[in-house]
Design a protein around this motif. Structure first.
Motif, short mmCIF file in Angstrom:
data_model
loop_
_atom_site.label_atom_id
_atom_site.label_comp_id
_atom_site.label_asym_id
_atom_site.label_seq_id
_atom_site.Cartn_x
_atom_site.Cartn_y
_atom_site.Cartn_z
N ARG A 392 0.83 -1.21 0.00
CA ARG A 392 0.00 0.00 0.00
C ARG A 392 0.86 1.25 0.00
O ARG A 392 0.53 2.24 -0.67
CB ARG A 392 -0.93 -0.01 1.21
CG ARG A 392 -2.04 -1.06 1.12
CD ARG A 392 -2.77 -1.21 2.45
NE ARG A 392 -3.36 0.05 2.88
CZ ARG A 392 -3.86 0.24 4.09
NH1 ARG A 392 -3.83 -0.73 5.00
NH2 ARG A 392 -4.40 1.41 4.41
N ALA A 393 1.96 1.24 0.73
CA ALA A 393 2.84 2.41 0.76
C ALA A 393 3.43 2.67 -0.62
O ALA A 393 3.52 3.82 -1.06
CB ALA A 393 3.95 2.19 1.78
N ARG A 394 3.83 1.61 -1.32
CA ARG A 394 4.38 1.80 -2.68
C ARG A 394 3.31 2.35 -3.61
O ARG A 394 3.59 3.17 -4.50
CB ARG A 394 4.94 0.48 -3.21
CG ARG A 394 6.23 0.03 -2.51
CD ARG A 394 6.93 -1.05 -3.30
NE ARG A 394 6.16 -2.27 -3.41
CZ ARG A 394 6.24 -3.31 -2.59
NH1 ARG A 394 7.10 -3.27 -1.57
NH2 ARG A 394 5.51 -4.38 -2.78
N ALA A 395 2.07 1.91 -3.43
CA ALA A 395 0.98 2.42 -4.28
C ALA A 395 0.79 3.92 -4.07
O ALA A 395 0.50 4.65 -5.02
CB ALA A 395 -0.31 1.66 -3.98
N VAL A 396 0.94 4.38 -2.82
CA VAL A 396 0.82 5.82 -2.56
C VAL A 396 1.96 6.56 -3.25
O VAL A 396 1.75 7.61 -3.89
CB VAL A 396 0.84 6.09 -1.05
CG1 VAL A 396 0.91 7.59 -0.76
CG2 VAL A 396 -0.41 5.51 -0.39
N LEU A 397 3.20 6.04 -3.15
CA LEU A 397 4.34 6.71 -3.79
C LEU A 397 4.17 6.78 -5.30
O LEU A 397 4.64 7.73 -5.94
CB LEU A 397 5.64 5.96 -3.48
CG LEU A 397 6.34 6.23 -2.16
CD1 LEU A 397 7.73 5.61 -2.19
CD2 LEU A 397 6.45 7.71 -1.88
#
Length: 809
Positions: A392-397
């Motif tokens: 999920r964090a990579r998706a935000v980035l």
């Protein structure tokens, strides 16, 4: 390509010379002294998007705003050798615009006096960042310290730094960065200088934190006029002669654009005919004629197919409440397409609960807010080790510029159905068009507009049900509790002091909730008439304890409306005039001597036939007790309410109006100024202290929005009392209509006397025993709410003979 070659290329590239669309202050129209050295221009770039440039002699700040899909700005400050603001001025009216591939450019020239200059405090990024920079007075700091921190981004870098090498590489790739040092470099603009063809060129470049976009600011100096030295992030300029120093300014951006609208897209044929009559009836260059044209162009500058911007320069983006309220006020002079643009924009941004987005965050501001989400996910991952959190964090980035919405306001949720009902019951719009509008799907969001509208009606039905079933004040619609224990001001008076730390706002509960319930019923009936019963049955599901929206529940809905209309009883304040005078005199004792003497004299002169001061309190406190602040919000009810209902209770309508028209310091009316937005003399000392510390919605200001609501409401009620020949429909209404006319006349005269009626808000000071109207310092130059004065002029022009019009006409 080096800097010199880029600048030379820009000079020979195809470009168009344009003149500003608008400029403030305008000679012969504005009082230049009131602007205190502030000058601003508006133009269209090569894509038709709005660009605003302002120069402030008060602090030497020059800001270039791009009111496009990124809402970005480029600012810098000029000072003299003693550190004081250095005055600059426009060199000419002409400005150059150009476009090459995805990049748009604007060029102009400033003139500075032949004296040493220091230039610094460069800030390129979101206009929200510039706004915070100035609110924090960082633009006044020494240039070495004139920067603003973005803690969300520095925290993100720290979290990327702490990731394992392989995972860190994946995150850096998503940001297009070789390492975290590159990310740190993106937090500040890069400043460089170069000599090119007899000129010195200073280039300030800023990449967005995600590396996807770029802004530039280029300052060009003639070497024969000035010598430049650069030191860090500032520039020293020394004159070589006795003539002025020319500063060429070029700004560029590669941000996404909006689709602009023009006059024919915006205004109805009837309004355009009114415009022609107004031009034929007087000189188009006369102040009143110029103001009318200026507002028309102002509305063009904030209008696009995607949204209406709330105000320039500080609010060049979507605000749900501002769009909805302005659309309700401007509806009589707009094309149906404009209402459709507004509704589509608001519906597109509804959340899953059916709540209206208050404000969108774009570009750099979206990056900051999404960075905070990323940081929270990484922290949760470090605490739990769950790989799903890393995903999920990579998706935000991967999409840091994804537009962010906030839903913390309350009033806008109840305003949407009111506007939607106006549109869906408008018989002048073909049924096929209304049906097609509802069944359309907008790119990037799930479901039809109809489905999303029904979601909002479900929200209204759930929120209104508790009080409808058990009408005690504790079950009114409340503001949210803030972490500090205070109540978040979730309606239009959204400054810290705006609602006196009230929990239940009068405008939300007495006005908007019953209006929204009634609108919900009208919408459902309209959907039946459009043959959309099956779609409604498929998608409508208020459920639980919500008010019934299905056809069998319409009687319950009607009863709920009347129950909610009765909520006004919790807000009613009645003070014998003696008590009111005593409280007012006590409150005035805290003012500076000159103001105290002035207002005490006014208190003594208030008409002696007043027996009782009656008004609706601004809000109820945590214990559901009235906070006795007189306010202009009843003007909204006058504007929205069914005219027959108000005419059936003229005494009640006039009682609400009397508080607005009663002279301050007992009421709100100031003959030289207009209706003050609030009067806190009857409130507790802590409430008065809060207003004194936060003047935005205080007894020190008049709001153009509230003036326009009051005038439109009065004009609407007067017009409805007459037939098409201008005769009273019922003779018994003559005294009632006479009171409405008198209130309209007094309001128009007072606002016209201020000379500031076209500002967002205005204030006053007391000098030599006289009240002097003044421009409010943080007032925006073009403000959507204030452009509703166009509807005011149109409404006053159509009033039956004998009604007020005055200088606002």
């Amino acid at each position: 390509m080096n800097v010199a070659a880029a600048v030379l290329l820009a000079q020979v590239a195809a470009a168009q010379v344009v003149t500003p669309v608008l400029e403030f202050p305008e000679p012969g129209v504005d009082d230049s002294a009131a602007y205190e050295g502030y000058r601003t221009r508006f133009l269209r770039d090569a894509a038709g998007n709005t660009v605003q440039i302002y120069v402030s002699r008060r602090d030497g700040r020059v800001v270039n705003l791009w009111a496009d899909a990124a809402n970005a700005s480029a600012g810098f400050t000029l000072r003299d050798s003693a550190g004081r603001p250095a005055p600059v001025r426009w060199a000419a009216d002409g400005m150059r615009i150009d476009r090459a591939a995805a990049e748009r450019g604007v060029e102009y020239v400033l003139l500075a006096d032949p004296a040493p200059l220091e230039i610094g405090a460069f800030l390129l990024g979101s206009m929200r960042l510039e706004r915070d920079f100035q609110y924090g007075r960082r633009h006044l700091a020494p240039f070495a310290d004139a920067h603003i921190e973005q803690p969300e981004l520095t925290a993100l870098i720290a979290r990327v730094d702490a990731l394992p090498p392989d995972e860190q590489r994946r995150h850096l790739e998503l940001l297009g960065a070789a390492g975290t040092d590159e990310l740190r470099a993106r937090l500040r603009a890069r400043v460089s200088s170069e000599r090119a063809g007899g000129r010195t060129v200073v280039r300030v470049e800023q990449r967005t934190f995600d590396g996807r976009n770029r802004q530039t600011l280029v300052l060009t100096f003639d070497n024969a006029e000035a010598q430049l030295d650069t030191a860090g992030l500032s520039i020293s300029v020394r004159p070589r002669g006795a003539g002025p120093i020319r500063i060429g300014v070029r700004i560029t951006t590669d941000a996404a654009t909006l689709v602009p609208l023009d006059v024919d897209d915006i205004f109805s044929d009837d309004f355009l005919a009114f415009r022609r009559r107004a031009a034929a009836g007087g000189r188009s260059d006369a102040p009143d004629g110029r103001r009318l044209e200026r507002m028309i162009h102002g509305l063009e500058l904030v209008s696009s197919e995607q949204k209406l911007m709330a105000g320039l320069p500080n609010y060049a983006t979507y605000f749900g409440r501002d769009m909805l309220m302005s659309a309700l006020m401007l509806e009589p002079i707009w094309t149906p397409s404009m209402i459709e643009h507004v509704l589509a924009s608001v519906l597109r941004k509804l959340n899953a609960a059916g709540e209206v987005s208050h404000e969108e965050a774009l570009g750099g501001q979206a990056i900051r807010e999404n960075a905070a989400v990323y940081n929270g996910l990484i922290d949760a991952y470090r605490a739990s080790g769950a790989d799903s959190l890393l995903v999920r964090a990579r998706a935000v980035l991967a999409d840091l510029q994804s537009v962010r919405e906030n839903y913390h306001m309350v009033d806008d949720d109840f305003q949407l159905p009111v506007l939607a009902a106006r549109y869906l019951t408008d018989s002048s719009v073909p049924a096929s068009r209304r049906r097609a509008f509802l069944l359309a799907q907008d790119e990037g969001v799930a479901g039809t507009r109809l489905e999303r509208l029904l979601r909002n009606l479900e929200f209204v039905a759930r929120a209104a049900a508790p009080y409808a079933r058990d009408p005690v004040p504790e079950k009114l619609v409340a503001f949210a509790r803030r972490p500090d224990g205070r109540w978040s001001p979730g309606s239009w008076r959204d400054s810290g002091a705006g609602y006196g730390n009230g929990r239940f706002a009068m405008d939300v509960n007495v006005i908007w909730v019953p209006q929204a319930i009634e609108a919900a019923g009208d919408i459902l009936a309209a959907l039946d008439a459009l043959g959309l019963q099956d779609d409604v049955a498929l998608h409508l599901d208020a459920g639980g304890d919500a008010l019934p929206l299905e056809p069998a529940g319409r009687t319950t809905l009607a009863a709920a409306i009347e129950t909610w209309r009765g909520s006004r009883r919790w807000f009613e304040v009645l003070l014998p005039v003696g008590e009111a005078r005593r409280r007012a005199a006590t409150a005035l004792e805290s003012l500076p001597p000159a103001e105290r003497s002035f207002w005490l004299a006014r208190l003594d002169s208030v008409a002696g036939d007043v027996r009782v001061v009656a008004f609706l309190a601004l809000a109820l406190d945590s214990l559901a007790r009235p906070i006795p602040v007189v306010n202009t919000d009843p003007a909204t009810r006058l504007f929205l309410e069914d005219t027959d209902r108000l005419a059936r209770d003229p005494a009640g309508t006039l009682r609400d109006l009397d508080a607005l028209m009663l002279a301050y310091p007992l009421g709100l009316h100031v003959p030289e100024l207009g209706p003050l937005v609030a009067n806190d003399v009857y409130a507790a000392p802590q409430v008065r202290a809060a207003f004194a510390a936060d003047l935005y919605h205080s007894p020190r200001v008049v709001w153009g929005r509230e003036v326009n609501l009051l005038v439109l409401g009065l004009a609407r009620q007067i017009a409805a009392a007459h037939d098409t020949r201008g005769r009273l429909r019922e003779p018994r209404l003559a005294p009632y209509v006479a009171r409405l006319r008198a209130a309209l006349e007094r309001t128009v005269e007072a606002v016209d006397a201020s000379g500031l009626e076209h500002n967002e808000l205005w204030s006053y000071r007391i000098e030599s025993g006289r009240l002097q109207p003044i421009r409010y310092g943080a007032s925006t130059d073009i403000q959507l709410w204030n452009l509703t004065d166009l509807a005011v002029r149109y409404a006053l022009d159509r009033l039956p003979a004998g009604s007020a019009s005055g200088g606002m006409r």
